[in-house]
Design a protein around this motif. Structure first.
Motif, PDB file in Angstrom:
ATOM      1  N   ALA A  48     -17.513  -2.168   7.668  1.00  0.00           N
ATOM      2  CA  ALA A  48     -18.224  -2.090   6.399  1.00  0.00           C
ATOM      3  C   ALA A  48     -17.670  -0.993   5.497  1.00  0.00           C
ATOM      4  O   ALA A  48     -17.678  -1.110   4.259  1.00  0.00           O
ATOM      5  CB  ALA A  48     -19.711  -1.865   6.650  1.00  0.00           C
ATOM      6  N   SER A  49     -17.170   0.081   6.084  1.00  0.00           N
ATOM      7  CA  SER A  49     -16.680   1.213   5.298  1.00  0.00           C
ATOM      8  C   SER A  49     -15.216   1.106   4.914  1.00  0.00           C
ATOM      9  O   SER A  49     -14.686   1.988   4.227  1.00  0.00           O
ATOM     10  CB  SER A  49     -16.895   2.509   6.093  1.00  0.00           C
ATOM     11  N   ASP A  50     -14.530   0.057   5.337  1.00  0.00           N
ATOM     12  CA  ASP A  50     -13.106  -0.082   5.045  1.00  0.00           C
ATOM     13  C   ASP A  50     -12.863  -0.356   3.559  1.00  0.00           C
ATOM     14  O   ASP A  50     -13.699  -0.976   2.889  1.00  0.00           O
ATOM     15  CB  ASP A  50     -12.499  -1.240   5.844  1.00  0.00           C
ATOM     16  N   PRO A  51     -11.712   0.062   3.021  1.00  0.00           N
ATOM     17  CA  PRO A  51     -11.313  -0.373   1.687  1.00  0.00           C
ATOM     18  C   PRO A  51     -11.140  -1.890   1.646  1.00  0.00           C
ATOM     19  O   PRO A  51     -11.271  -2.576   2.665  1.00  0.00           O
ATOM     20  CB  PRO A  51      -9.972   0.353   1.475  1.00  0.00           C
ATOM     21  N   GLN A  52     -10.847  -2.415   0.465  1.00  0.00           N
ATOM     22  CA  GLN A  52     -10.698  -3.856   0.311  1.00  0.00           C
ATOM     23  C   GLN A  52      -9.646  -4.396   1.275  1.00  0.00           C
ATOM     24  O   GLN A  52      -8.579  -3.817   1.455  1.00  0.00           O
ATOM     25  CB  GLN A  52     -10.301  -4.199  -1.115  1.00  0.00           C
ATOM     26  N   ALA A  53      -9.961  -5.559   1.869  1.00  0.00           N
ATOM     27  CA  ALA A  53      -9.077  -6.139   2.875  1.00  0.00           C
ATOM     28  C   ALA A  53      -7.681  -6.400   2.338  1.00  0.00           C
ATOM     29  O   ALA A  53      -6.684  -6.227   3.052  1.00  0.00           O
ATOM     30  CB  ALA A  53      -9.689  -7.435   3.408  1.00  0.00           C
ATOM     31  N   ALA A  54      -7.582  -6.813   1.064  1.00  0.00           N
ATOM     32  CA  ALA A  54      -6.272  -7.144   0.491  1.00  0.00           C
ATOM     33  C   ALA A  54      -5.332  -5.951   0.493  1.00  0.00           C
ATOM     34  O   ALA A  54      -4.104  -6.124   0.509  1.00  0.00           O
ATOM     35  CB  ALA A  54      -6.441  -7.680  -0.923  1.00  0.00           C
ATOM     36  N   THR A  55      -5.878  -4.736   0.491  1.00  0.00           N
ATOM     37  CA  THR A  55      -5.017  -3.557   0.447  1.00  0.00           C
ATOM     38  C   THR A  55      -4.347  -3.269   1.779  1.00  0.00           C
ATOM     39  O   THR A  55      -3.505  -2.367   1.867  1.00  0.00           O
ATOM     40  CB  THR A  55      -5.809  -2.318  -0.017  1.00  0.00           C
ATOM     41  N   LEU A  56      -4.671  -4.045   2.820  1.00  0.00           N
ATOM     42  CA  LEU A  56      -3.916  -3.929   4.060  1.00  0.00           C
ATOM     43  C   LEU A  56      -2.451  -4.306   3.857  1.00  0.00           C
ATOM     44  O   LEU A  56      -1.590  -3.897   4.641  1.00  0.00           O
ATOM     45  CB  LEU A  56      -4.540  -4.798   5.147  1.00  0.00           C
ATOM     46  N   ALA A  57      -2.159  -5.081   2.822  1.00  0.00           N
ATOM     47  CA  ALA A  57      -0.756  -5.365   2.497  1.00  0.00           C
ATOM     48  C   ALA A  57      -0.021  -4.083   2.124  1.00  0.00           C
ATOM     49  O   ALA A  57       1.153  -3.900   2.490  1.00  0.00           O
ATOM     50  CB  ALA A  57      -0.672  -6.376   1.361  1.00  0.00           C
ATOM     51  N   LEU A  58      -0.686  -3.181   1.413  1.00  0.00           N
ATOM     52  CA  LEU A  58      -0.065  -1.907   1.059  1.00  0.00           C
ATOM     53  C   LEU A  58       0.103  -1.022   2.286  1.00  0.00           C
ATOM     54  O   LEU A  58       1.126  -0.349   2.436  1.00  0.00           O
ATOM     55  CB  LEU A  58      -0.906  -1.186   0.003  1.00  0.00           C
ATOM     56  N   VAL A  59      -0.889  -1.022   3.162  1.00  0.00           N
ATOM     57  CA  VAL A  59      -0.789  -0.256   4.413  1.00  0.00           C
ATOM     58  C   VAL A  59       0.425  -0.715   5.211  1.00  0.00           C
ATOM     59  O   VAL A  59       1.232   0.096   5.694  1.00  0.00           O
ATOM     60  CB  VAL A  59      -2.071  -0.429   5.247  1.00  0.00           C
ATOM     61  N   THR A  60       0.546  -2.027   5.359  1.00  0.00           N
ATOM     62  CA  THR A  60       1.656  -2.585   6.126  1.00  0.00           C
ATOM     63  C   THR A  60       2.987  -2.265   5.466  1.00  0.00           C
ATOM     64  O   THR A  60       3.968  -1.930   6.141  1.00  0.00           O
ATOM     65  CB  THR A  60       1.488  -4.104   6.269  1.00  0.00           C
ATOM     66  N   ALA A  61       3.025  -2.364   4.149  1.00  0.00           N
ATOM     67  CA  ALA A  61       4.277  -2.129   3.428  1.00  0.00           C
ATOM     68  C   ALA A  61       4.772  -0.700   3.590  1.00  0.00           C
ATOM     69  O   ALA A  61       5.971  -0.472   3.814  1.00  0.00           O
ATOM     70  CB  ALA A  61       4.089  -2.465   1.949  1.00  0.00           C
ATOM     71  N   VAL A  62       3.878   0.284   3.476  1.00  0.00           N
ATOM     72  CA  VAL A  62       4.339   1.667   3.590  1.00  0.00           C
ATOM     73  C   VAL A  62       4.772   1.980   5.024  1.00  0.00           C
ATOM     74  O   VAL A  62       5.730   2.738   5.239  1.00  0.00           O
ATOM     75  CB  VAL A  62       3.281   2.668   3.085  1.00  0.00           C
ATOM     76  N   ALA A  63       4.088   1.394   6.007  1.00  0.00           N
ATOM     77  CA  ALA A  63       4.510   1.595   7.397  1.00  0.00           C
ATOM     78  C   ALA A  63       5.880   0.968   7.636  1.00  0.00           C
ATOM     79  O   ALA A  63       6.764   1.575   8.264  1.00  0.00           O
ATOM     80  CB  ALA A  63       3.479   1.004   8.350  1.00  0.00           C
ATOM     81  N   LEU A  64       6.072  -0.238   7.132  1.00  0.00           N
ATOM     82  CA  LEU A  64       7.342  -0.937   7.330  1.00  0.00           C
ATOM     83  C   LEU A  64       8.484  -0.216   6.627  1.00  0.00           C
ATOM     84  O   LEU A  64       9.577  -0.055   7.187  1.00  0.00           O
ATOM     85  CB  LEU A  64       7.213  -2.371   6.819  1.00  0.00           C
ATOM     86  N   GLU A  65       8.247   0.245   5.410  1.00  0.00           N
ATOM     87  CA  GLU A  65       9.291   0.984   4.688  1.00  0.00           C
ATOM     88  C   GLU A  65       9.693   2.233   5.452  1.00  0.00           C
ATOM     89  O   GLU A  65      10.882   2.570   5.539  1.00  0.00           O
ATOM     90  CB  GLU A  65       8.776   1.341   3.289  1.00  0.00           C
ATOM     91  N   GLU A  66       8.709   2.902   6.029  1.00  0.00           N
ATOM     92  CA  GLU A  66       8.989   4.124   6.774  1.00  0.00           C
ATOM     93  C   GLU A  66       9.874   3.841   7.987  1.00  0.00           C
ATOM     94  O   GLU A  66      10.805   4.601   8.290  1.00  0.00           O
ATOM     95  CB  GLU A  66       7.661   4.745   7.204  1.00  0.00           C
ATOM     96  N   VAL A  67       9.586   2.743   8.671  1.00  0.00           N
ATOM     97  CA  VAL A  67      10.373   2.399   9.853  1.00  0.00           C
ATOM     98  C   VAL A  67      11.795   2.010   9.461  1.00  0.00           C
ATOM     99  O   VAL A  67      12.774   2.482  10.066  1.00  0.00           O
ATOM    100  CB  VAL A  67       9.695   1.257  10.631  1.00  0.00           C
ATOM    101  N   VAL A  68      11.940   1.153   8.449  1.00  0.00           N
ATOM    102  CA  VAL A  68      13.288   0.754   8.034  1.00  0.00           C
ATOM    103  C   VAL A  68      14.085   1.969   7.592  1.00  0.00           C
ATOM    104  O   VAL A  68      15.264   2.121   7.942  1.00  0.00           O
ATOM    105  CB  VAL A  68      13.221  -0.296   6.908  1.00  0.00           C
ATOM    106  N   ARG A  69      13.460   2.878   6.864  1.00  0.00           N
ATOM    107  CA  ARG A  69      14.175   4.067   6.410  1.00  0.00           C
ATOM    108  C   ARG A  69      14.660   4.911   7.576  1.00  0.00           C
ATOM    109  O   ARG A  69      15.700   5.565   7.498  1.00  0.00           O
ATOM    110  CB  ARG A  69      13.279   4.899   5.482  1.00  0.00           C
TER     111      ARG A  69
END
Length: 251
Positions: A48-69
């Motif tokens: 219930a306290s989570d941010p909007q579900a759609a923003t999990l795309a941003l979470v995934t993107a920043v994690a993935l960018e960090e790994v590729v870098r």
């Protein structure tokens, strides 16, 4: 993973396929899936306290960018913006030119809204979110060894830049990075995720075309993201437009 989500499997489970025979991209597009790339999915159980579900795309993107870098040459590591999270590849792997890409390739690694990672302006990976009850299934594809040549945009792979990660090894690092960014998303809200995404995205003023779900297209200059993670474009008349769903292309 959708079936597992509906069956009640706990958050944190990851699946990896060696190859796919029915891979899908956004809007149901077919996606070529030869062996050697990363095809993986996980799920997040929404609270219930989570941010909007759609923003999990941003979470995934920043994690993935960090790994590729982490696989790119050290000179491409950036220190501006938010500090990097605590995961890292091993020192032995950092010294391996097959991992670090010591030939100097991979000069530009950028995030592009809503869910693409670009290397030298070409698509390296994609992210797909799907709902299943109280869960969001996150599908991730990364071109490690191969990339398609028949898309409506440029694509590339890490192998094309002289870097050859093992998919299982790459996933281990991604799992750790994603867990850290997911914890920040839950504990601190969207703001630090949004800030990191903007720090790793193409520069403000970049010209973009947004192809909207109704078939129309809007051209504009990248301004940033609103507080909910939607794209903001500045139009030719100086007005801004907030876009919540679209395919976006660099002009």
């Amino acid at each position: 993973m959708l079936a597992l989500a509906r069956s009640g499997v706990e958050e944190g489970v990851w699946l990896r396929a060696e190859r796919q025979y029915g891979g899908r991209g956004r809007q149901g597009r077919a996606w070529a899936s030869p062996a050697g790339n990363l095809y993986t999915s996980t799920l997040v159980r929404l609270r219930a306290s989570d941010p909007q579900a759609a923003t999990l795309a941003l979470v995934t993107a920043v994690a993935l960018e960090e790994v590729v870098r982490a696989y790119l040459p050290p000179r491409h590591s950036r220190e501006r913006g938010n500090p990097a999270s605590s995961f890292s590849v091993s020192a032995e792997r950092q010294r391996d030119p097959r991992v670090r890409g010591e030939d100097g390739t991979g000069d530009q690694l950028q995030l592009k809204w809503p869910n693409d990672l670009l290397l030298d302006g070409a698509k390296l990976s994609g992210i797909l979110l799907e709902g299943a009850g109280d869960a969001v299934v996150i599908g991730i594809g990364v071109n490690l060894a191969h990339h398609p040549t028949d898309l409506d945009r440029l694509a590339t792979s890490l192998a094309a830049h002289g870097i050859t990660p093992d998919p299982a090894d790459f996933l281990d690092t991604l799992v750790a990075a994603f867990a850290l960014w997911l914890a920040r998303w839950r504990g601190e809200g969207l703001a630090p995720i949004r800030a990191r995404w903007l720090d790793r995205a193409h520069a403000p003023g970049t010209a973009l075309t947004a192809r909207l779900p109704d078939g129309s297209a809007t051209d504009g200059l990248f301004v940033g993201l609103d507080n909910d993670g939607a794209l903001i474009l500045r139009l030719a008349d100086g007005m801004t437009r907030v876009i919540h769903a679209a395919d976006v292309f660099l002009i």
